[in-house]
Design an enzyme around this catalytic site. Structure first.
Site, short mmCIF file in Angstrom:
data_model
loop_
_atom_site.label_atom_id
_atom_site.label_comp_id
_atom_site.label_asym_id
_atom_site.label_seq_id
_atom_site.Cartn_x
_atom_site.Cartn_y
_atom_site.Cartn_z
CB CYS A 88 35.74 31.40 34.66
SG CYS A 88 34.21 31.51 33.74
CG HIS A 179 38.78 33.43 31.48
ND1 HIS A 179 39.18 32.16 31.80
CD2 HIS A 179 37.44 33.38 31.32
CE1 HIS A 179 38.11 31.37 31.82
NE2 HIS A 179 37.06 32.09 31.54
CD GLU A 181 42.73 32.63 32.46
OE1 GLU A 181 42.56 33.61 33.21
OE2 GLU A 181 41.82 31.83 32.17
N1 GLN Z 1 30.42 27.78 31.90
C1 GLN Z 1 31.50 27.15 32.61
C2 GLN Z 1 30.98 26.37 33.82
O1 GLN Z 1 29.86 26.53 34.23
C3 GLN Z 1 32.57 28.15 33.05
C4 GLN Z 1 33.19 28.79 31.85
C5 GLN Z 1 34.61 29.24 32.03
O2 GLN Z 1 35.32 28.79 32.91
N2 GLN Z 1 35.01 30.12 31.14
O3 GLN Z 1 31.73 25.63 34.36
#
Ligand code: GLN
Length: 224
Positions: A88, A179, A181
């Site tokens: 992410c 995710h 994890e």
């Molecule tokens: N919205 C976050 C970003 O732009 C990422 C979100 C996440 O890692 N769950 O960094």
């Protein structure tokens, strides 16, 4: 419960410990029988088979990389063969193109669009079959996730859903916009460990969802 390793390969996977889901990843590595450790200082990037950049807030992690002056040691370790997995926010930091923003590490040829599903309230769970990673469907958790909107020719798509790519990899980098994890599944951690040249010894079937609960990582945080 120890990982075996290929000759001359370090057998530790680091988790970048600046912000975000650090212990959740360490918990999954431990369940797989892989040695994991938090990484925050320049020298700690030496001798890692792989590095996980966790989810969190990419703008915050990017600033902390500069403040702690660890961008260079991270890039040097990558140059020496350390594999990297970004989940992410981690995927955003690794991208060569970030829609409307300046890229941070620029190590995988993907274009990514931040917060592409909407606000935190638009976070959701689903599941998908990803044949390269596991036979059974894998649970997916998206939290204010980005979308990968394009990949370069040397990047392999692992999961495409509707109009976006959710998981992809190059030879040395893995990115997921969800995710693993935060679910009971160890499949992606095993996949990354194998990419790092490690050989998880724990039978993945023995780590069923029933043994895991969403806050089981807190025992690691308490003992740190
Ligand atoms: N919205 C976050 C970003 O732009 C990422 C979100 C996440 O890692 N769950 O960094």
């Amino acid at each position: 419960m120890v990982a075996t390793r290929k000759k001359n390969n370090p057998d530790i996977i680091g988790v970048l410990d600046l912000q975000g889901g650090v212990y959740e990843h360490l918990d999954h590595l431990q369940r797989l029988g892989i040695a994991g450790r938090k990484v925050k200082r320049g020298v700690e990037f030496n001798n890692l088979a792989g590095l996980i950049i966790p989810g969190g807030e990419s703008s915050c992690i990017s600033r902390l990389l500069n403040i702690f002056e660890i961008k260079e040691p991270l890039l040097n370790a990558y140059g020496r063969g350390m594999k990297i997995w970004g989940t992410c926010a981690g995927a955003i930091l690794l991208a060569t193109k970030v829609v409307g923003e300046t890229p941070c590490l620029g190590l995988i040829d993907i274009e990514i669009s931040r917060n592409s599903f909407g606000s935190q309230l638009d976070s959701f769970k689903s599941e998908a079959r990803i044949p390269q990673v596991a036979e059974q469907p894998i649970p997916l958790t998206f939290i204010r996730a980005p979308k990968i909107v394009n990949v370069g020719k040397d990047v392999k798509v692992l999961l495409k859903v509707d109009d976006y790519i959710a998981a992809a990899e190059s030879e040395n980098i893995l990115v997921t916009v969800f995710h693993p994890e935060l679910t009971g599944s160890l499949e992606f951690h095993r996949y990354f460990a194998v990419k790092c040249g490690l050989n998880p010894t724990v039978n993945i079937k023995s780590c069923s969802d029933r043994q895991w609960n969403y806050c089981s990582w807190t025992r690691l945080a308490r003992s740190a």
